[in-house]
Design a protein around this motif. Structure first.
Motif, PDB file in Angstrom:
ATOM      1  N   PHE A 157       7.614  75.844  17.691  1.00 28.66           N
ATOM      2  CA  PHE A 157       7.015  74.888  16.767  1.00 28.66           C
ATOM      3  C   PHE A 157       7.781  73.568  16.910  1.00 28.66           C
ATOM      4  O   PHE A 157       8.695  73.273  16.136  1.00 28.66           O
ATOM      5  N   LEU A 158       7.406  72.795  17.924  1.00 27.89           N
ATOM      6  CA  LEU A 158       8.159  71.604  18.290  1.00 27.89           C
ATOM      7  C   LEU A 158       7.739  70.364  17.507  1.00 27.89           C
ATOM      8  O   LEU A 158       8.435  69.347  17.560  1.00 27.89           O
ATOM      9  N   HIS A 159       6.631  70.446  16.788  1.00 29.98           N
ATOM     10  CA  HIS A 159       6.083  69.271  16.122  1.00 29.98           C
ATOM     11  C   HIS A 159       6.096  69.398  14.600  1.00 29.98           C
ATOM     12  O   HIS A 159       5.425  68.639  13.900  1.00 29.98           O
ATOM     13  N   GLY A 160       6.878  70.342  14.114  1.00 30.68           N
ATOM     14  CA  GLY A 160       7.049  70.481  12.683  1.00 30.68           C
ATOM     15  C   GLY A 160       5.880  71.167  12.004  1.00 30.68           C
ATOM     16  O   GLY A 160       4.961  71.692  12.642  1.00 30.68           O
ATOM     17  N   VAL A 161       5.946  71.181  10.701  1.00 26.62           N
ATOM     18  CA  VAL A 161       4.875  71.727   9.862  1.00 26.62           C
ATOM     19  C   VAL A 161       4.602  70.707   8.770  1.00 26.62           C
ATOM     20  O   VAL A 161       5.433  69.858   8.456  1.00 26.62           O
ATOM     21  N   ALA A 162       3.418  70.782   8.200  1.00 21.38           N
ATOM     22  CA  ALA A 162       3.034  69.777   7.208  1.00 21.38           C
ATOM     23  C   ALA A 162       2.006  70.370   6.264  1.00 21.38           C
ATOM     24  O   ALA A 162       1.404  71.417   6.532  1.00 21.38           O
ATOM     25  N   SER A 163       1.786  69.674   5.154  1.00 20.15           N
ATOM     26  CA  SER A 163       0.724  70.043   4.216  1.00 20.15           C
ATOM     27  C   SER A 163       0.081  68.765   3.715  1.00 20.15           C
ATOM     28  O   SER A 163       0.644  67.676   3.825  1.00 20.15           O
ATOM     29  N   GLY A 164      -1.127  68.905   3.151  1.00 15.48           N
ATOM     30  CA  GLY A 164      -1.816  67.717   2.683  1.00 15.48           C
ATOM     31  C   GLY A 164      -2.972  68.028   1.765  1.00 15.48           C
ATOM     32  O   GLY A 164      -3.344  69.187   1.556  1.00 15.48           O
ATOM     33  N   ASP A 165      -3.543  66.952   1.203  1.00 18.57           N
ATOM     34  CA  ASP A 165      -4.723  67.018   0.349  1.00 18.57           C
ATOM     35  C   ASP A 165      -4.609  68.080  -0.743  1.00 18.57           C
ATOM     36  O   ASP A 165      -5.421  69.002  -0.827  1.00 18.57           O
ATOM     37  N   PRO A 166      -3.605  67.961  -1.625  1.00 18.40           N
ATOM     38  CA  PRO A 166      -3.415  68.989  -2.656  1.00 18.40           C
ATOM     39  C   PRO A 166      -4.566  69.029  -3.651  1.00 18.40           C
ATOM     40  O   PRO A 166      -5.070  68.003  -4.100  1.00 18.40           O
ATOM     41  N   LEU A 167      -4.981  70.241  -3.986  1.00 18.52           N
ATOM     42  CA  LEU A 167      -5.982  70.516  -5.005  1.00 18.52           C
ATOM     43  C   LEU A 167      -5.327  71.328  -6.118  1.00 18.52           C
ATOM     44  O   LEU A 167      -4.232  71.881  -5.927  1.00 18.52           O
ATOM     45  N   PRO A 168      -5.969  71.463  -7.277  1.00 16.59           N
ATOM     46  CA  PRO A 168      -5.375  72.295  -8.332  1.00 16.59           C
ATOM     47  C   PRO A 168      -5.173  73.747  -7.918  1.00 16.59           C
ATOM     48  O   PRO A 168      -4.235  74.397  -8.395  1.00 16.59           O
ATOM     49  N   ASP A 169      -6.017  74.250  -7.013  1.00 15.40           N
ATOM     50  CA  ASP A 169      -5.907  75.653  -6.622  1.00 15.40           C
ATOM     51  C   ASP A 169      -5.538  75.829  -5.162  1.00 15.40           C
ATOM     52  O   ASP A 169      -5.590  76.935  -4.633  1.00 15.40           O
ATOM     53  N   GLY A 170      -5.161  74.764  -4.465  1.00 18.54           N
ATOM     54  CA  GLY A 170      -4.876  74.950  -3.052  1.00 18.54           C
ATOM     55  C   GLY A 170      -4.305  73.729  -2.375  1.00 18.54           C
ATOM     56  O   GLY A 170      -4.136  72.657  -2.965  1.00 18.54           O
ATOM     57  N   ALA A 177     -14.701  58.778  19.193  1.00 16.84           N
ATOM     58  CA  ALA A 177     -14.858  60.225  19.016  1.00 16.84           C
ATOM     59  C   ALA A 177     -13.576  60.956  19.395  1.00 16.84           C
ATOM     60  O   ALA A 177     -13.158  61.901  18.717  1.00 16.84           O
ATOM     61  N   ALA A 178     -12.940  60.520  20.476  1.00 16.29           N
ATOM     62  CA  ALA A 178     -11.665  61.118  20.885  1.00 16.29           C
ATOM     63  C   ALA A 178     -10.591  60.878  19.834  1.00 16.29           C
ATOM     64  O   ALA A 178      -9.818  61.791  19.484  1.00 16.29           O
ATOM     65  N   ALA A 179     -10.545  59.649  19.301  1.00 15.02           N
ATOM     66  CA  ALA A 179      -9.538  59.317  18.285  1.00 15.02           C
ATOM     67  C   ALA A 179      -9.744  60.149  17.028  1.00 15.02           C
ATOM     68  O   ALA A 179      -8.775  60.647  16.429  1.00 15.02           O
ATOM     69  N   ARG A 180     -10.995  60.297  16.616  1.00 10.51           N
ATOM     70  CA  ARG A 180     -11.284  61.099  15.422  1.00 10.51           C
ATOM     71  C   ARG A 180     -10.893  62.556  15.626  1.00 10.51           C
ATOM     72  O   ARG A 180     -10.283  63.181  14.747  1.00 10.51           O
ATOM     73  N   GLN A 181     -11.274  63.098  16.766  1.00 14.19           N
ATOM     74  CA  GLN A 181     -10.967  64.508  17.005  1.00 14.19           C
ATOM     75  C   GLN A 181      -9.464  64.744  16.987  1.00 14.19           C
ATOM     76  O   GLN A 181      -8.981  65.680  16.343  1.00 14.19           O
ATOM     77  N   ALA A 182      -8.712  63.890  17.679  1.00 14.79           N
ATOM     78  CA  ALA A 182      -7.261  64.061  17.702  1.00 14.79           C
ATOM     79  C   ALA A 182      -6.664  63.894  16.316  1.00 14.79           C
ATOM     80  O   ALA A 182      -5.730  64.610  15.927  1.00 14.79           O
ATOM     81  N   TYR A 183      -7.188  62.940  15.544  1.00 10.42           N
ATOM     82  CA  TYR A 183      -6.676  62.712  14.191  1.00 10.42           C
ATOM     83  C   TYR A 183      -6.834  63.966  13.341  1.00 10.42           C
ATOM     84  O   TYR A 183      -5.873  64.406  12.683  1.00 10.42           O
ATOM     85  N   PHE A 184      -8.011  64.529  13.335  1.00 12.72           N
ATOM     86  CA  PHE A 184      -8.230  65.704  12.485  1.00 12.72           C
ATOM     87  C   PHE A 184      -7.538  66.948  13.028  1.00 12.72           C
ATOM     88  O   PHE A 184      -7.210  67.853  12.262  1.00 12.72           O
ATOM     89  N   GLU A 185      -7.282  67.001  14.316  1.00  8.58           N
ATOM     90  CA  GLU A 185      -6.474  68.103  14.846  1.00  8.58           C
ATOM     91  C   GLU A 185      -5.023  67.966  14.413  1.00  8.58           C
ATOM     92  O   GLU A 185      -4.390  68.967  14.043  1.00  8.58           O
ATOM     93  N   TRP A 186      -4.486  66.752  14.454  1.00  7.67           N
ATOM     94  CA  TRP A 186      -3.049  66.548  14.305  1.00  7.67           C
ATOM     95  C   TRP A 186      -2.609  66.135  12.906  1.00  7.67           C
ATOM     96  O   TRP A 186      -1.403  66.038  12.644  1.00  7.67           O
ATOM     97  N   MET A 187      -3.546  65.909  11.999  1.00 12.48           N
ATOM     98  CA  MET A 187      -3.195  65.484  10.645  1.00 12.48           C
ATOM     99  C   MET A 187      -3.617  66.528   9.614  1.00 12.48           C
ATOM    100  O   MET A 187      -4.705  67.114   9.732  1.00 12.48           O
ATOM    101  N   PRO A 188      -2.797  66.765   8.573  1.00 11.41           N
ATOM    102  CA  PRO A 188      -3.171  67.713   7.518  1.00 11.41           C
ATOM    103  C   PRO A 188      -4.148  67.070   6.537  1.00 11.41           C
ATOM    104  O   PRO A 188      -3.852  66.864   5.367  1.00 11.41           O
TER     105      PRO A 188
END
Length: 556
Positions: free
Chosen positions: A53-66, A285-296
């Motif tokens: 796991f060379l690129h760390g771990v992350a979390s995002g978009d908190p909801l009340p239940d998740g 399209a490439a930028a969007r795909q990479a963004y959603f792959e690499w961002m929480p």
């Protein structure tokens, strides 16, 4: 009372469709990414076939239940980001109430594949609101670091306070991400907001620190292809300070132009040459795909980043996408900026925002906004300051009096939105903004020309850049020199501006209570020093019911 939790399995990857500051002469068409530049995006690892796991771990978009969990696994040494190589790999996760991961409340697994660059997302649900959790990923006997995250309060909860870190504009080659390190050192953040330009697209050396590369990014070329965007995201995710902040709190992110290309709009970008650099449709399209792959970040409305989060009865947060639907920037400010057929939001997003603001029953209405909404006139700046400021804003440097990449370039949308706030008596609206590489504290007047006789519709806190050049960097003078001259002139021409700092790099901390929303501004000692210190410089707040900014003399 015990709560029931259900296992969660998710690994969504988006295939995006469609949706931006320096005009440059570009080199030719995109070529395949070579192994050398891609390898540069990886930290050192042992010569072993064990997953890592060379690129760390992350979390995002908190909801009340998740909350959304993220990581990237490198299953074998050749499975470097953007390569398309590497075997399918099972990745499991565990979520617990304690850092030792003994009180497990959710677990699951999915398969990471080359099709999604071996990135993994797990959208965990069934959690308790306003609660700290810890999580970890595992693959092939290797465990990731353990990270903290936090859920949002219940929708109907009476919340006494919220605290968010606020950042934007982090250019790898221009310096170190000390702002992230100082936010990570805090233990009081519910989440942190990234208001755009999480990555930059330029080729190496094109946009650095006063023209000097502090640390080279990867790939060295301007990013154009899916492999390029993946490699650049991967390089950013190796930064230890960025990894540390992702380990401490969930991120809430929106994109701006540089996640695509400088001054992006729905049909192109200033920093894109159709044909020589492929098609804009393919590049975005490439930028969007990479963004959603690499961002929480969860897939949002229309496959973009505009969405809404709620934090109990205290605040809701409308997050905007001001690149995917906008009309092309006006070349000059005369006439076309007021054209009602031109838009920065697109009709659907503007209607969505207006409906959210009107229906909101929370104390505060926060708007995550990538470019400044407050009107801005250059005033009587001397030529030696006007031209560098125009360069910073990506404007023609002769005679223009508006930043047409901001809401100033789309005044009909702004007028409609502010009239909506006034007509419906919607108060306590706070815009949270990045992009401009300066710190501002503004009232947002209905009519800047008659302010302060014209009432203020909202307030705006703008944070400066983490590392990207600001005005003193462009002029190449000691920090603070330009601001001492420019700030009084800017304020004299813009009476709704309470404060502007044109010169320093840093971050903000937003603290919200029922009585007020306060932004504390912090600055870094030296963005080119990996050990830069941080210091508080100013604080501004807006008290409930006022729609006005005022200075306060202590940070929270």
């Amino acid at each position: 009372m015990t709560s029931r939790y259900r296992s969660s399995e998710a690994s969504q990857r988006l295939n995006s469709r469609t949706p931006s500051r320096r005009t440059v002469v570009k080199a030719a068409a995109a070529t395949a990414v070579l192994a050398g530049p891609v390898v540069a995006a990886l930290p050192a690892r042992a010569a072993t076939d064990a997953p890592a796991f060379l690129h760390g771990v992350a979390s995002g978009d908190p909801l009340p239940d998740g909350v959304l969990l993220w990581t990237r696994v490198t299953p074998t040494p050749e499975a470097i980001p953007g390569s398309g190589l590497g075997p399918d790999t099972e990745v499991s996760w565990v979520v617990a109430r304690d850092k030792a991961l003994t009180n497990v409340v959710a677990k699951g697994s999915t398969t990471a594949t080359a099709a999604s660059d071996h990135t993994v997302k797990a959208d965990i649900r069934g959690l308790a609101p306003a609660t700290d959790y810890w999580f970890r990923f595992s693959a092939g006997g290797t465990d990731s670091p353990v990270a903290r995250t936090r859920t949002a309060p219940a929708a109907d909860a009476a919340v006494s306070g919220l605290r968010f870190g606020v950042v934007s504009c982090a250019n790898w080659e221009a310096g170190y991400f000390s702002a992230y390190r100082h936010l990570a050192a805090r233990s009081d953040l519910d989440a942190w907001l990234h208001l755009g330009d999480y990555i930059y697209e330029y080729k190496s050396g094109e946009y650095a620190a006063r023209g000097a590369v502090v640390r080279p990014h990867a790939p060295a070329n301007e990013i154009l292809t899916l492999a390029d965007y993946r490699t650049r995201h991967a390089k950013y995710k190796t930064d230890p300070d960025l990894q540390a902040l992702h380990l401490k709190a969930p991120v809430i992110a929106i994109w701006d132009d540089h996640e695509f290309a400088d001054n992006a709009w729905s049909g192109g970008a200033v920093n894109h040459t159709e044909g020589a650099e492929g098609t804009w449709t393919g590049r975005q399209a490439a930028a969007r795909q990479a963004y959603f792959e690499w961002m929480p970040v969860r897939p949002a409305i229309a496959g973009t980043t505009y969405r809404r989060l709620r934090f109990g009865k205290l605040a809701d947060l409308s997050l905007l996408d001001l690149r995917s639907f906008r009309s092309q920037q006006a070349v000059t400010a005369s006439g076309s900026v007021d054209d009602p057929n031109r838009t920065i939001t697109g009709r659907a997003q503007l209607d969505w925002l207006k409906a959210n603001l009107k229906a909101s029953d929370t104390k505060w209405r926060l708007v995550g906004n990538s470019v400044m909404i407050s009107p801005f006139s250059f005033g009587s700046l001397s030529a030696d300051l006007f031209k560098p400021l125009a360069k910073l804003l990506g404007l023609p440097q002769e005679g223009i009096a508006a930043n047409t990449d901001q809401w100033d370039g789309y005044t009909d949308d702004r007028r409609e939105l502010l009239d909506h706030l006034r007509t419906n008596a919607i108060g306590n609206t706070v815009f949270l903004t990045g992009d401009i590489h300066m710190a501002w504290a503004n009232d947002v007047p209905y009519d800047a020309g008659t302010y302060p006789l014209s009432a203020s519709a909202a307030t705006e806190f703008v944070v400066t850049s983490v590392t990207s050049d600001n005005l003193d960097d462009i002029v190449k003078v000691p920090e603070g020199t330009v601001s001492a001259i420019a700030s009084p002139v800017i304020r004299a021409a813009n009476r709704h501006v309470h404060w502007v700092d044109t010169d320093r790099h840093g971050y903000g901390v937003l603290d919200i209570t029922a009585d007020r929303a306060q932004m504390d501004y912090y600055v870094l000692s030296d963005r080119t020093n990996a050990n830069a210190t941080s210091s508080w410089v100013r604080s501004y707040r807006t008290r409930s019911g006022t729609q006005k900014v005022e200075r306060t003399y202590d940070p929270v």
